[in-house]
Design a protein around this motif. Structure first.
Motif, short mmCIF file in Angstrom:
data_model
loop_
_atom_site.label_atom_id
_atom_site.label_comp_id
_atom_site.label_asym_id
_atom_site.label_seq_id
_atom_site.Cartn_x
_atom_site.Cartn_y
_atom_site.Cartn_z
N ILE A 171 0.85 -1.19 0.00
CA ILE A 171 0.00 0.00 0.00
C ILE A 171 0.89 1.24 0.00
O ILE A 171 1.75 1.39 0.88
CB ILE A 171 -0.95 0.04 1.23
CG1 ILE A 171 -1.80 -1.23 1.31
CG2 ILE A 171 -1.82 1.30 1.17
CD1 ILE A 171 -2.81 -1.39 0.20
N VAL A 176 3.18 -4.66 3.01
CA VAL A 176 2.34 -4.90 4.18
C VAL A 176 2.46 -6.35 4.66
O VAL A 176 2.61 -6.61 5.84
CB VAL A 176 0.86 -4.57 3.87
CG1 VAL A 176 -0.05 -4.96 5.04
CG2 VAL A 176 0.70 -3.09 3.55
N SER A 177 2.41 -7.31 3.73
CA SER A 177 2.53 -8.71 4.13
C SER A 177 2.75 -9.58 2.90
O SER A 177 2.38 -9.21 1.78
CB SER A 177 1.27 -9.17 4.87
OG SER A 177 1.46 -10.46 5.43
N SER A 223 -4.13 -11.69 7.55
CA SER A 223 -4.69 -11.70 6.19
C SER A 223 -6.05 -11.02 6.19
O SER A 223 -6.98 -11.47 5.54
CB SER A 223 -4.81 -13.15 5.67
OG SER A 223 -5.65 -13.91 6.52
N ARG A 224 -6.16 -9.96 6.95
CA ARG A 224 -7.43 -9.24 7.06
C ARG A 224 -7.69 -8.38 5.84
O ARG A 224 -6.74 -7.89 5.20
CB ARG A 224 -7.42 -8.35 8.31
CG ARG A 224 -7.26 -9.11 9.60
CD ARG A 224 -8.42 -10.02 9.86
NE ARG A 224 -8.32 -10.69 11.15
CZ ARG A 224 -9.17 -11.62 11.58
NH1 ARG A 224 -10.18 -11.97 10.80
NH2 ARG A 224 -9.01 -12.17 12.75
N LEU A 226 -8.35 -5.01 3.90
CA LEU A 226 -7.84 -3.66 4.14
C LEU A 226 -8.73 -2.65 3.41
O LEU A 226 -9.14 -2.88 2.27
CB LEU A 226 -6.40 -3.53 3.63
CG LEU A 226 -5.38 -4.55 4.16
CD1 LEU A 226 -4.03 -4.31 3.50
CD2 LEU A 226 -5.25 -4.46 5.67
N THR A 228 -8.56 1.31 2.26
CA THR A 228 -7.56 2.36 2.13
C THR A 228 -8.16 3.66 1.59
O THR A 228 -9.31 3.69 1.13
CB THR A 228 -6.43 1.93 1.17
OG1 THR A 228 -6.91 1.99 -0.19
CG2 THR A 228 -5.96 0.52 1.46
N SER A 232 -4.96 6.04 -2.64
CA SER A 232 -3.84 5.14 -2.39
C SER A 232 -3.49 4.36 -3.66
O SER A 232 -4.29 4.24 -4.59
CB SER A 232 -4.20 4.13 -1.29
OG SER A 232 -4.22 4.75 -0.02
N MET A 234 -2.61 0.63 -4.51
CA MET A 234 -2.54 -0.75 -4.05
C MET A 234 -1.73 -1.55 -5.06
O MET A 234 -1.92 -1.39 -6.27
CB MET A 234 -3.95 -1.35 -3.93
CG MET A 234 -4.86 -0.62 -2.96
SD MET A 234 -6.41 -1.51 -2.64
CE MET A 234 -7.16 -1.49 -4.26
#
Length: 322
Positions: A171, A176-177, A223-224, A226, A228, A232, A234
């Motif tokens: 992001i 982020v993951s 793993s929620r 998101l 934004t 933004s 992505m």
């Protein structure tokens, strides 16, 4: 001056064909000129014979530019409206959907309101709502390799059914993951009730300006979904750990293969999708109707005359008396 109305129908369905002929006849009787795609006119003639021969049908982009049409009437389900949005992209043409499908979240009316829908167009009794769309850019090995757009969502999915795909989500230029998963959905508020909803994402009211990212079956602690800022950027990158191939889908219609190392960037598009609206139905009511949500037992807001003052208000009132 002749008013031209674009008419788009799911010509593979008999009910949509019958509805298209009915609408074309009604528009003509009201002095409006129906405009259709050449292939749709051919499909209608094949199914219903000579019934259209007496109508002065115009062929879209041959007799009449799409941008010269006043509004587009779409007869079908949400898939038909998504196809129509792709067709009129760049023409600045609002779309009025008449739902002949199942859920029909994007449609303005149901099949029982077909005559009323034509009358709304005749009377110009509608407002135009601007729905956010997505701009999608694809990169590989430092080169820009493709562009697309979406009204609902852009999804990155695994190509091989029996294997996961390793992705890293980002992001605004910050990772982020990373996780193995079946894919990731990046959606607009409009798309929050489509694929993103099925993947466990939040329902976002259409007037909310936001973007949504939802991992699909991610093997990860975090793993929620998101939500934004609408401005933004992505991004999703396909990692090169296991040489997995990915696929990018835009609105489930346009796709592009994503080899390992591919990068997909999604932002808000500068060009929204225009929807013709008549009903000023609150989105919460539409949500209940379309998903058949249980609301038995609802009593509604409390009458202000029957409300008890809050403790703070009570103490303030007592202090004033002293």
């Amino acid at each position: 001056m002749t008013r031209e109305i674009l008419l788009l129908a799911h010509t593979g369905r008999r009910d949509a064909v019958e509805a298209a002929v009915t609408v074309a006849e009604r528009l003509h009787s009201e002095g409006l000129r129906p405009v259709m795609l050449e292939r749709d006119i051919a499909s209608l003639n094949h199914v219903i014979g000579d019934r259209l021969r007496g109508l002065p049908m115009a062929v879209a982009d041959r007799d009449v530019p799409l941008a010269d049409c006043e509004v587009g009437m779409v007869l079908g389900g949400d898939g038909s409206i998504l196809r129509a949005a792709d067709l009129v992209r760049g023409a600045g043409l609002p779309l009025m959907g008449v739902n002949l499908g199942h859920v029909g979240f994007l449609a303005e009316s149901e099949r029982t309101e077909l005559d009323a829908s034509v009358q709304w167009v005749v009377d110009q009794n509608y407002t135009v709502e601007r729905r956010m769309a997505l701009d999608v850019q694809v990169w590989h090995a430092g080169r820009h390799v493709g562009s697309s757009w979406a009204l609902n969502e852009a999804s990155i999915e695994k190509q091989s059914r029996e294997r996961m795909i390793d992705l890293i989500i980002e992001i605004d230029g910050r990772p982020v993951s990373a996780f193995g998963c079946d894919g990731v959905v990046m959606a607009t508020p409009t798309g929050s009730t489509a694929y993103a909803f099925s993947a466990g994402g939040p329902v976002v009211w259409p007037e909310v300006q936001a973007l949504v990212m939802v991992p699909i079956s991610a093997h990860a602690l975090f793993s929620r979904p998101l939500v934004t800022d609408p401005d933004s950027i992505m991004a999703v990158e396909v990692l090169q750990r296991e040489d997995e191939q990915g696929v990018l889908w835009c609105d489930g219609r346009r796709f592009m293969e994503l080899p390992p190392g591919s990068r997909v960037e999604v932002t808000r598009s500068a060009e929204p999708v225009l929807l013709a609206r008549v009903h000023q139905t609150p989105f919460s009511e539409r949500l209940v109707d379309k998903f058949n949500l249980p609301t038995t037992g609802w009593r509604g807001p409390v009458d202000p005359a029957n409300q008890v003052p809050s403790p703070d208000a009570f103490h303030h009132e007592e202090a004033t008396k002293r």
